[in-house]
Motif scaffolding. Structure first.
Motif, mmCIF file in Angstrom:
data_model
loop_
_atom_site.group_PDB
_atom_site.id
_atom_site.type_symbol
_atom_site.label_atom_id
_atom_site.label_comp_id
_atom_site.label_asym_id
_atom_site.label_seq_id
_atom_site.Cartn_x
_atom_site.Cartn_y
_atom_site.Cartn_z
ATOM 1 N N GLU A 8 0.837 -1.195 0.000
ATOM 2 C CA GLU A 8 0.000 0.000 0.000
ATOM 3 C C GLU A 8 0.874 1.247 0.000
ATOM 4 N N GLU A 9 0.450 2.231 -0.765
ATOM 5 C CA GLU A 9 1.085 3.544 -0.728
ATOM 6 C C GLU A 9 0.137 4.494 -0.027
ATOM 7 N N ASP A 10 0.674 5.312 0.840
ATOM 8 C CA ASP A 10 -0.166 6.213 1.616
ATOM 9 C C ASP A 10 0.536 7.555 1.747
ATOM 10 N N VAL A 11 -0.199 8.515 2.283
ATOM 11 C CA VAL A 11 0.321 9.871 2.462
ATOM 12 C C VAL A 11 0.198 10.264 3.930
ATOM 13 N N ILE A 12 1.254 10.862 4.473
ATOM 14 C CA ILE A 12 1.183 11.479 5.802
ATOM 15 C C ILE A 12 1.095 12.992 5.585
ATOM 16 N N PRO A 13 -0.088 13.580 5.732
ATOM 17 C CA PRO A 13 -0.198 15.036 5.561
ATOM 18 C C PRO A 13 0.570 15.751 6.671
ATOM 19 N N LEU A 14 1.426 16.670 6.313
ATOM 20 C CA LEU A 14 2.210 17.373 7.332
ATOM 21 C C LEU A 14 1.321 18.198 8.255
ATOM 22 N N THR A 15 0.195 18.662 7.742
ATOM 23 C CA THR A 15 -0.734 19.405 8.606
ATOM 24 C C THR A 15 -1.211 18.535 9.769
ATOM 25 N N HIS A 16 -1.322 17.223 9.536
ATOM 26 C CA HIS A 16 -1.773 16.291 10.570
ATOM 27 C C HIS A 16 -0.787 16.242 11.731
ATOM 28 N N LEU A 17 0.496 16.416 11.442
ATOM 29 C CA LEU A 17 1.519 16.353 12.485
ATOM 30 C C LEU A 17 1.584 17.636 13.313
ATOM 31 N N PHE A 18 0.929 18.687 12.843
ATOM 32 C CA PHE A 18 0.939 19.975 13.556
ATOM 33 C C PHE A 18 -0.452 20.339 14.103
#
Length: 235
Positions: free
Chosen positions: A28-38
């Motif tokens: 699986e390829e996925d995305v970690i949105p940087l906004t989620h980390l902040f």
């Protein structure tokens, strides 16, 4: 190479142009949105909010990332230390105003003891593989003050495997435990080395906790096979 740290630090500096891409052994390829980390407290999942509300005393935020959990606790008056192996992450926490932050692998950190060890966003995954879990918990035990607690969230990822006609799951035979997932992360055309992350079902966590002389309480259940657990030392 510090893919996660570079991305977090760029975002903090106002240089956001793209998110982190992850690829896993589950194909699986996925995305970690940087906004989620902040994100702030109101944007956090209910399990994370619950964990933060259960914190007590002196807190160690293990694998702190951008430091959102530490920042919330600090603003609430807690003495909190943010710890991460990523230099970029630790530099970001300092820019965000977190007073105590440490660049270290948790297994190499031995300096202090805490009332609460915080392992959110599946922080128990730092153990990597099931065979490492006992040693990982044993090390955390040394960082706990008397009466201290470990707060962690994780997920049972059994749902990600194909189901057969009898309701069983097709699980690969080449690994010890189905919750071991190998990842790579990429950001701005730079890819990390592969690393293994551990997801734990509740029963496996309970068995490991008991073996290492912890009580294990499942505090809350999430919306999608996830849960929040509290570990305390047996008397």
């Amino acid at each position: 190479m510090d893919v996660l740290g570079d991305a977090i630090f760029d975002y903090q500096q106002g240089l956001y142009t793209e998110d982190i891409i992850t690829k896993s052994s589950l194909d699986e390829e996925d995305v970690i949105p940087l906004t989620h980390l902040f994100r702030d407290f109101e944007a956090m999942p209910a399990l994370e909010q619950k964990a933060l509300n259960l914190c007590k005393g002196k807190v160690l935020d293990i694998g702190c990332g951008a430091g959102s959990h530490s920042l919330y606790l600090q603003e609430k008056g807690f003495e909190v230390t943010a710890l991460d192996f990523s230099k970029g992450a630790v530099a970001t926490t300092r820019l965000r105003g977190i007073e105590n932050s440490i660049h270290s692998d948790i297994l190499n950190y031995k300096e202090n003891q805490f009332d609460t060890l915080l392992l959110l966003m599946n922080g128990i995954g730092l153990a990597g593989e099931l065979k490492n879990l006992g040693g990982f918990l044993s090390h955390l035990k040394k960082l706990l003050k008397p009466g201290g607690q470990i707060l962690l969230d994780s997920s049972d990822i059994i749902y990600m495997f194909d189901e057969d006609d009898d309701g069983g799951r097709w699980i690969p035979t080449h690994q010890e435990y189905y919750g071991e997932v190998t990842y790579t992360m990429s950001y701005k055309n730079i890819e990390s080395e592969p690393f293994t992350w551990l997801y734990l079902d509740q029963n496996t966590l309970k068995r490991a906790a008991n073996t290492n002389h912890f009580n294990c309480e499942i505090v809350s259940l999430g919306e999608h096979f996830d849960y929040l657990a509290r570990l305390t030392l047996k008397k």
